[in-house]
Each structure stands twice: as C-alpha cells, then as structure tokens.
Design a protein around this motif. Structure first.
Motif: not given
Ligand code: 5GP
Length: 237
Positions: A216-237
């Motif tokens: 978001f800070r750098q206007g790269l887009g795809g924020l929620t996709v990235a956050y979801k990926e972080v959650l999935n990795r935490i959950l081992g998905k």
C-alpha cells in the motif's frame, strides 16, 4: 462477551469497553493509512486477515513465554483482550535495513544487519512518531525507570528470536516490525496491539516479493492477496 461503548478509535482499530472492567474488544478495521495518515484507503477483508494473523502470532508467543494482552478471537473482525495502560513507545525491531532506517542513515536497502537493531519511536501522531533515546523516554516519563526500557528491549528481542525462525520456516524473511507494550492491572509489562503485515515487513525468501503494508505504502497493489498468503503460510496451507 458483548461490545459496550466505544473507548477509542485509532487508524486501524476501534476499541470497545465490555461488561468486564479488565477486558476490551478490538474491532479490526479495513482502513489503511500511511505516512502518518496522509495516504488513506480501505481494502475489504484486511481487518479480518490482521485479526486472524495476530491471533495466531499471539498464541505462538504466549506458548513461548511472552505475556500478551490476547484473550480470544471472537469473530472475523473482533478480538477480546486485556485492558492495559499503553506505554507510548513504539519498539521497532530490524533484521534487514529498509524503510526509515535506509532513508535516514543511508544504509543500503536490503542489507542484512550485523545484529538485530532495536529502536524506540515516540507514539505521538502530532509529532510524527519521532525517534527516542532512553533519556528522552525518561524525561517524557513514558516509563518510570530505566529497568523498564531494558525490559522492553529484552522482550522485543525475545519476540524476534521466536518469530524470525518461525517465518523463515514458512519461506518469509521477517525484515522488521513494530511492537507496542502496556502495563496490565498488576503492573506487569505485556505485549499489546497487533502483530500483522500492517506493522511487520515480510519478504518472500525465494522471490523477494513484499508481503506487507509496503504494498500500500508503495502503491504496488495486491495487498489482501499478500496478507492472505501470509495467513495461509502461518496456518500451513
Ligand atoms: P519504518 O521505521 O521503516 O517506517 O518502519 C519499521 C517497521 O515498523 C515496519 O515494519 C513498519 O511497518 C513498522 N512501523 C513503524 N512505525 C509504525 C506505525 O506508526 N504504524 C505501523 N502500523 N507500523 C509501524
């Protein structure tokens, strides 16, 4: 546990009183702000992702001996936690140089630091969260004694010692993060706020891709996709 009156509204969360004087409900908002509130937006689902990520990380830290304010996740956007007196110091932990460290001191972006750096920022939006040294913190009476500053640093390093290898196993470099602490009803210093891609930087170990609020800070887009990926990795998905 039901929400009662609004106690405080911050940039990313609303805090509500409950029937229990010692407990608070946080509502994680979808709002995004950067550059001390100058850049604003909203991303549907962001609040729920941060609530879920923070819940998992608070549980992990508690299991490893770090006292936190976490009690339970109530639903997608709500967390029940202990009420504390917040210490107005943002404790910043850095493993790799980027962001304000690189900007302010000219340290090459992406340089792995020779040791973990712990810094203090004054949690004060009006002043733009300036850097603090220990003497500033004591003069401002942000804590009572030097011992408490030492404890904040010690706890922040312990959190890093737990989270850095945990995320490395999940293919993420924990670049840096911001922690907040408070004093509970018995005066103990505990970890508060949230631990999420809003206040941590995660870089994918393989691709170097940014998986955090810098999107978001750098206007790269795809924020929620990235956050979801972080959650999935935490959950081992
Ligand atoms: P920097 O000082 O490079 O901007 O930030 C260092 C780290 O602390 C980053 O992971 C950043 O997300 C976090 N951080 C620093 N200040 C704040 C703040 O005021 N709010 C949030 N959410 N994170 C912060």
């Amino acid at each position: 546990m039901q929400k009662k009156e609004l106690l405080y509204e911050g940039k990313a969360k609303k805090l509500f009183l409950t029937d229990d004087d010692n407990l608070i409900i946080s509502e994680f908002k979808d709002d995004l702000t950067a550059f001390n509130g100058e850049k604003k937006s909203s991303e549907s689902g962001k609040g729920a992702l941060n609530n879920k990520i923070s819940t998992e990380l608070f549980k992990l830290l508690e299991a490893n001996g770090i006292p936190t304010h976490f009690v339970e996740m109530l639903d997608d956007n709500h967390m029940l936690h202990k009420k504390v007196d917040v210490i107005l110091i943002e404790v910043i932990v850095r493993n790799i140089a980027t962001g304000s460290l690189s900007r302010n001191l000219g340290i090459e972006d992406g340089r792995v630091l020779p040791f973990t750096l712990v810094e203090f920022d004054y949690k004060n939006d009006e002043l733009g969260d300036p850097k603090l040294n220990d003497q500033h913190a004591l003069i401002l009476e942000l804590v009572e004694h030097q011992d408490e500053l030492d404890k904040l640093r010690r706890m922040a390093r312990q959190v890093n010692d737990i989270l850095k290898p945990y995320f490395a196993q999940k293919g993420l470099n924990l670049v840096d993060f911001k922690l907040e602490f408070g004093k509970d009803s018995t005066g103990n210093i505990i970890l508060v706020d949230e631990i999420s891609p809003d206040n941590c930087r995660f870089w994918d170990i393989e691709s170097g891709e940014k998986m955090d609020k810098d999107r978001f800070r750098q206007g790269l887009g795809g924020l929620t996709v990235a956050y979801k990926e972080v959650l999935n990795r935490i959950l081992g998905k």
